[in-house]
Design a protein around this motif. Structure first.
Motif, PDB file in Angstrom:
ATOM      1  N   ALA A 138     -24.247  24.852 -12.302  1.00 57.24           N
ATOM      2  CA  ALA A 138     -23.666  25.468 -13.498  1.00 57.24           C
ATOM      3  C   ALA A 138     -24.374  26.778 -13.830  1.00 57.24           C
ATOM      4  CB  ALA A 138     -23.752  24.508 -14.681  1.00 57.24           C
ATOM      5  N   ILE A 139     -25.692  26.795 -13.732  1.00 51.06           N
ATOM      6  CA  ILE A 139     -26.464  27.997 -14.062  1.00 51.06           C
ATOM      7  C   ILE A 139     -26.157  29.123 -13.081  1.00 51.06           C
ATOM      8  CG2 ILE A 139     -28.798  28.970 -14.155  1.00 51.06           C
ATOM      9  CD1 ILE A 139     -29.718  26.170 -15.156  1.00 51.06           C
ATOM     10  N   SER A 163     -23.641  29.390 -10.758  1.00 56.86           N
ATOM     11  CA  SER A 163     -22.227  29.786 -10.666  1.00 56.86           C
ATOM     12  C   SER A 163     -21.826  30.604 -11.888  1.00 56.86           C
ATOM     13  CB  SER A 163     -21.325  28.565 -10.499  1.00 56.86           C
ATOM     14  OG  SER A 163     -21.424  27.696 -11.617  1.00 56.86           O
ATOM     15  N   SER A 164     -22.367  30.246 -13.059  1.00 54.00           N
ATOM     16  CA  SER A 164     -22.091  31.036 -14.262  1.00 54.00           C
ATOM     17  C   SER A 164     -22.649  32.442 -14.125  1.00 54.00           C
ATOM     18  CB  SER A 164     -22.699  30.346 -15.487  1.00 54.00           C
ATOM     19  OG  SER A 164     -22.519  31.131 -16.650  1.00 54.00           O
ATOM     20  N   ALA A 184     -20.360  34.525 -11.903  1.00 53.41           N
ATOM     21  CA  ALA A 184     -19.176  35.005 -12.617  1.00 53.41           C
ATOM     22  C   ALA A 184     -19.535  36.142 -13.571  1.00 53.41           C
ATOM     23  CB  ALA A 184     -18.536  33.853 -13.386  1.00 53.41           C
ATOM     24  N   THR A 185     -20.684  36.022 -14.233  1.00 58.03           N
ATOM     25  CA  THR A 185     -21.109  37.058 -15.174  1.00 58.03           C
ATOM     26  C   THR A 185     -21.380  38.372 -14.460  1.00 58.03           C
ATOM     27  OG1 THR A 185     -22.066  35.386 -16.641  1.00 58.03           O
ATOM     28  CG2 THR A 185     -22.828  37.653 -16.932  1.00 58.03           C
ATOM     29  N   ALA A 209     -30.952  33.544 -14.530  1.00 59.89           N
ATOM     30  CA  ALA A 209     -30.643  32.313 -13.792  1.00 59.89           C
ATOM     31  C   ALA A 209     -31.717  31.999 -12.769  1.00 59.89           C
ATOM     32  CB  ALA A 209     -29.280  32.459 -13.105  1.00 59.89           C
TER      33      ALA A 209
END
Length: 358
Positions: free
Chosen positions: A167-168, A170-171, A174-175, A211
């Protein structure tokens, strides 16, 4: 996730004084990154082996282009942050504890993929002082190998098995993409606010720094307060790093910068040095900036005038002062951890980030 530091004027003044007193260009600042890399030498060696191994492919062009990237060098700062964060959080040593190494390689793949794509978008011919991959292999190969590295990074996330880690990272991925698109939408637009610019550099740079640091705490199974402290350190360090990079595009020589000086100017990128010079200029100077940035009408001598106007308005100083605030915030974020050589090395790395532009 927003930009990490937004201080009222009184606090900005106090923080700036604190940053000035604690961020001199000292020998320790200049050697901080090398010292940190040396301190984590075994982990970095393992990470480099993992990177080379995972770059391998039966498709010949992929390892060829990968070898070009490895030969270009680079500080590998982002994977180094993952390794350092894990060790700061007392992640166990030993061959059975290698999650931090695999995730550091994952972070480097995400970063390298974005560099490959960025150089195509920006039509860059240099990367770290050498011909960029797209200049050597072409745009198509660079885009496709960038895609391959993104895919490799997600394989490494999946292999790790932690949904929180995935989650960390992949987020953050995207950012980064959102930050690059936002930068494209502000290009050639001098009405861009400083806040919008900071949002751009948070997305394109600081998010991956954050991240990279946070996953180090996650693999060490540390409390959320420590995760967030490391995330804050990474965010603020990344903001300072990109601000200094943007300053160097107007203040460094090409050998130091590792890319063509004035690339941002020629591409019409909106960075803080330009915004500061535009805001402080008179109407004649603003007409110049609108012509060369908004209308993209540039003569060969215009870069020299832009550099003169940036020097006249101290736009580099404005940019580096703001970078120093972020660097100080990064250092402060680590105060939650007990004093140690590793903590001091990370804090010195924040000082080094700003000293590059002084």
């Amino acid at each position: 996730m927003g930009v990490a530091v937004t201080l009222p004027e009184s606090e900005r003044t106090a923080s700036a004084k604190n940053a000035e007193s604690s961020d001199p260009v000292t020998e320790s600042a200049e050697t901080a990154l090398r010292d940190l890399s040396d301190y984590l030498g075994d982990d970095m060696a393992a990470c480099n082996r993992a990177i080379v191994e995972r770059m391998d492919s039966p498709v010949a062009l992929i390892p060829q282009l990968a070898a070009h990237l490895v030969a270009a060098g680079g500080k590998r700062l982002r994977p180094l942050l993952t390794l350092a964060a894990a060790r700061l959080c007392d992640y166990p040593a030993g061959p059975e504890h290698q999650r931090h190494v695999s995730l550091a390689a994952c972070v480097e793949f995400i970063h390298t993929a974005t560099l490959l794509h960025d150089d195509v978008v920006d039509e860059s011919l240099l990367r770290r002082g050498l011909a960029s991959a797209n200049a050597v292999f072409g745009n198509k190969a660079s885009v496709l190998v960038g895609d391959f590295l993104f895919a490799r990074s997600f394989q490494l996330m999946t292999d790790d098995g932690s949904l929180k880690v995935m989650a960390i990272l992949s987020s953050a991925s995207a950012t980064i993409a959102e930050g690059e698109v936002l930068q494209m939408s502000t290009q050639n637009d001098l009405s861009t606010s400083v806040e919008q610019y900071l949002e751009v550099i948070h997305g394109k740079t600081a998010a991956l720094f954050a991240a990279a640091c946070r996953v180090g705490a996650v693999v060490a199974e540390r409390p959320e307060a420590e995760e967030l402290a490391l995330e804050s350190f990474g965010t603020n360090l990344g903001m300072a790093f990109q601000l200094v990079d943007d300053a160097l595009d107007y203040a460094a020589d090409q050998a130091v910068l590792g890319k063509t000086v004035g690339d941002d100017f020629r591409e019409g990128k909106i960075t803080l040095p330009v915004l500061a010079a535009y805001a402080a200029g008179d109407e004649e100077e603003r007409v110049f900036w609108r012509r060369v940035i908004e209308q993209s009408e540039q003569a060969p001598e215009d870069l020299d005038r832009a550099l003169a106007l940036i020097a006249k308005t101290d736009a580099i100083g404005v940019t580096l002062d703001r970078a120093a605030l972020y660097a100080q915030a990064a250092r402060d974020a680590l105060e939650i951890f007990p004093d140690s050589r590793l903590r001091r090395l990370l804090q010195d790395t924040a000082a080094y980030t700003v000293s590059r532009g002084r």
